[in-house]
Design an enzyme around this catalytic site. Structure first.
Site, PDB file in Angstrom:
ATOM      1  N   GLU A  80       0.864  -1.238  -0.153  1.00  0.00           N
ATOM      2  CA  GLU A  80       0.017   0.059  -0.074  1.00  0.00           C
ATOM      3  C   GLU A  80       0.933   1.326  -0.113  1.00  0.00           C
ATOM      4  O   GLU A  80       0.561   2.388   0.114  1.00  0.00           O
ATOM      5  CB  GLU A  80      -1.072   0.040   0.975  1.00  0.00           C
ATOM      6  CG  GLU A  80      -0.324  -0.067   2.640  1.00  0.00           C
ATOM      7  CD  GLU A  80      -0.579   1.220   3.540  1.00  0.00           C
ATOM      8  OE1 GLU A  80      -1.714   1.554   3.758  1.00  0.00           O
ATOM      9  OE2 GLU A  80       0.490   1.839   3.391  1.00  0.00           O
ATOM     10  N   CYS A 112      -3.262  -4.622   4.202  1.00  0.00           N
ATOM     11  CA  CYS A 112      -2.214  -5.601   4.526  1.00  0.00           C
ATOM     12  C   CYS A 112      -2.167  -6.793   4.030  1.00  0.00           C
ATOM     13  O   CYS A 112      -1.386  -7.954   4.410  1.00  0.00           O
ATOM     14  CB  CYS A 112      -2.120  -5.647   6.175  1.00  0.00           C
ATOM     15  SG  CYS A 112      -1.753  -4.283   6.932  1.00  0.00           S
ATOM     16  N   THR A 201     -12.080  -2.070  14.034  1.00  0.00           N
ATOM     17  CA  THR A 201     -11.108  -2.616  13.352  1.00  0.00           C
ATOM     18  C   THR A 201     -10.765  -4.283  13.852  1.00  0.00           C
ATOM     19  O   THR A 201     -10.090  -5.113  13.229  1.00  0.00           O
ATOM     20  CB  THR A 201      -9.655  -2.074  13.193  1.00  0.00           C
ATOM     21  OG1 THR A 201      -9.220  -1.941  14.595  1.00  0.00           O
ATOM     22  CG2 THR A 201      -9.761  -0.965  12.464  1.00  0.00           C
ATOM     23  N   HIS A 234      -1.959 -12.549  10.379  1.00  0.00           N
ATOM     24  CA  HIS A 234      -1.566 -11.112  10.096  1.00  0.00           C
ATOM     25  C   HIS A 234      -1.433 -10.406  11.473  1.00  0.00           C
ATOM     26  O   HIS A 234      -2.088 -10.865  12.523  1.00  0.00           O
ATOM     27  CB  HIS A 234      -2.489 -10.471   9.138  1.00  0.00           C
ATOM     28  CG  HIS A 234      -2.143  -8.910   9.149  1.00  0.00           C
ATOM     29  ND1 HIS A 234      -0.994  -8.382   8.857  1.00  0.00           N
ATOM     30  CD2 HIS A 234      -2.946  -7.993   9.582  1.00  0.00           C
ATOM     31  CE1 HIS A 234      -0.978  -7.093   9.104  1.00  0.00           C
ATOM     32  NE2 HIS A 234      -2.250  -6.822   9.390  1.00  0.00           N
ATOM     33  N   LYS A 239      -1.172  -8.124  19.816  1.00  0.00           N
ATOM     34  CA  LYS A 239      -2.129  -8.443  20.832  1.00  0.00           C
ATOM     35  C   LYS A 239      -3.135  -9.307  19.889  1.00  0.00           C
ATOM     36  O   LYS A 239      -3.510 -10.522  20.232  1.00  0.00           O
ATOM     37  CB  LYS A 239      -2.943  -7.415  21.491  1.00  0.00           C
ATOM     38  CG  LYS A 239      -3.878  -7.608  22.436  1.00  0.00           C
ATOM     39  CD  LYS A 239      -4.708  -6.547  22.907  1.00  0.00           C
ATOM     40  CE  LYS A 239      -5.374  -5.640  22.046  1.00  0.00           C
ATOM     41  NZ  LYS A 239      -6.268  -4.636  22.540  1.00  0.00           N
TER      42      LYS A 239
END
Lengths: 348, 132
Positions: A80, A112, A201, A234, A239
């Protein structure tokens, strides 16, 4: 039978710690590090960009593959942060490798997961017999707006994979995609920095798609989490992948090599591919690896690979991820970081 | 406009392609049409390893236009393992810590660009050879 025949990575030598960024914006570094499971991130040098990282990673991939680059029939670069809005990164990579002129190339974008999109296409082209070898690269010098949560994680790196049908180091067992239209993160035309949906997200975006892709490929292959020696999800931070992995029945030994974010940051298109490369650096023959990417917008590509006896023979032909990550680091203060990332406005 | 010049030089800048005289086997970078040693006109293309040692260098502190973001930086002559000496920028290091004889390796990097909207020029540069 198709799969990976060579792989390579490139990580810039510069780093910035979470504390250094937090100091500028008055944020609490202890809470950030604990909340994101993130300590520092890579920063590209002023003379590094998506194309240079991709070329340097691809050269190591070709070296490990042991092939003549002129036999590469397809080159796909997912990013990107392509250096040009119009003009392919893939032509630069192909020319620098010596793959031109009989090569098909395209630049891919899907937040991503652009890197694994290239891997999917490359594997399918080899499987179809359309090309002898295909190269897929995930590379990014990702952007985070000053003071935004993304600034702590957006980093730089690249992973490249040469796909072929013989001399495999990891055979493709199966692959599966999971994709919906979910606007959790985007960057509009001419905008310098991306915007994101904050907590949106998480559950409806990253977690739903990773989980969906994992469940789909487990159903398709008849495998269960404990069948895998290693897994890579990914890694937008340290976390999310750990939370989802544990919830789905995976354990720490399975992601211990592939979880790079705590000291690398999120290399966007390079993120899960670099985790795969780090896992290939350590895996033995006949081991099963699960790779699941995630790209905002949103979708996940899942792959199951089985390593071969050739893997230990070729891995020392190029630097390992761990060595690139842990040695020869130079830490930056925020001022130098802002200069390197061209965050400082200068007169034309 | 440097586009045609840069494009013509891309075999050298992107892939470090050199010419090796078929008669006396001397290597030239960039390649030549006539060998200055033996006068032969036949050459084979060879790709240089990009590995070698620092022969001599200088540190640029007042950089020309297009290079100011990199200052201070070193430019040096590197003696490659093939036995030839070539000029290049040395990056990824504190230029004041460089010493002649240091082992270097080449990487693909941005050289400069023609402003915010112009062409980006890429080339080989040298970095300390740390095995990464």
């Amino acid at each position: 039978m198709v799969g990976i025949i060579g792989y390579g990575t490139q990580i810039p030598r510069f780093r910035i710690k979470v504390e250094e960024i937090a100091k500028v914006w008055g944020a609490d570094p202890v809470a950030l590090k604990r909340g994101l499971n993130l300590n520092e991130k890579s920063v590209p040098a002023p003379d590094e960009d998506c194309a240079t990282l991709a070329v340097n990673a691809a050269r190591d991939a070709v070296k490990r593959a042991g092939i003549n680059p002129a036999e590469i029939g397809a080159v796909y670069v997912g990013s990107e942060s392509h250096p040009y809005a119009v003009k392919p990164t893939g032509t630069i990579v192909s020319e620098a490798l010596g793959a031109c002129p009989f090569v098909h190339t395209a630049d891919l974008e899907f937040a991503c997961k652009a890197g694994t999109e290239g891997m999917f296409i490359a594997l399918q082209l080899v499987k179809a017999g359309a090309v002898k070898y295909a190269l897929a690269v995930g590379a990014d010098t990702s952007q985070g707006a000053p003071g935004d949560a993304l600034e702590y994680s957006a980093s730089a790196g690249a992973a490249a994979f040469v796909m072929g049908a013989d001399n495999l180091v990891a055979e493709l067992v199966d692959t599966h995609a999971y994709m919906t239209d979910t606007p959790d993160f985007w960057r509009r035309e001419h905008a310098h920095y991306p915007e994101h949906g904050g907590r949106f997200t998480g559950e409806p975006a990253y977690k739903k798609h990773i989980t969906g892709a994992v469940n789909a490929i487990l159903d398709k292959t008849g495998l269960k989490p404990s069948d895998f020696n290693y897994m890579i999800f990914h890694q937008p931070n340290g976390k999310f992948p750990v939370q989802v992995a544990k919830k789905m029945g995976f354990t720490e030994p399975q992601y211990r090599y592939g979880l790079l974010t705590p000291t690398l940051g999120n290399t966007y298109s390079g993120s899960s591919p670099m985790g795969l490369a780090a896992t290939l650096d350590e895996a033995g023959p006949d081991e099963l690896i699960l790779l699941v990417s995630y790209g905002s917008g949103a979708g996940s590509d899942a792959f199951v690979f089985k390593t071969t006896e050739r893997l230990p023979e070729i891995r020392d032909l190029a630097p390992k991820v761990k060595k690139q990550l842990d040695t020869n680091k130079t830490y930056l203060e925020y001022g130098a970081y802002a200069k390197f990332r061209r965050k400082i406005l200068k007169p034309e | 406009m440097n586009v045609p010049k840069h494009w013509r030089e891309s075999p050298q800048r992107y892939r470090m392609e050199a010419g090796k005289c078929r008669k006396c086997e001397r290597i030239f970078f960039p390649g030549r049409l006539v060998c200055p040693e033996c006068g032969h006109t036949g050459f084979d293309m060879v790709k240089l390893s990009g590995k070698g040692k620092l022969h001599t260098f200088t540190v640029i502190r007042t950089a020309p236009s297009g290079f100011t973001d990199f200052a201070p930086y070193a430019v040096g002559i590197v003696e490659l393992d093939e036995g030839i000496r070539i000029l290049g920028q040395i990056t990824d290091c504190d230029p004041d810590s460089l010493q002649t004889g240091d082992r270097l390796t080449s990487k693909f990097r941005r050289m400069n660009d023609e402003g915010k909207t112009g062409m980006i020029m890429y080339s080989y540069k040298f970095v300390p050879d740390n095995g990464i």
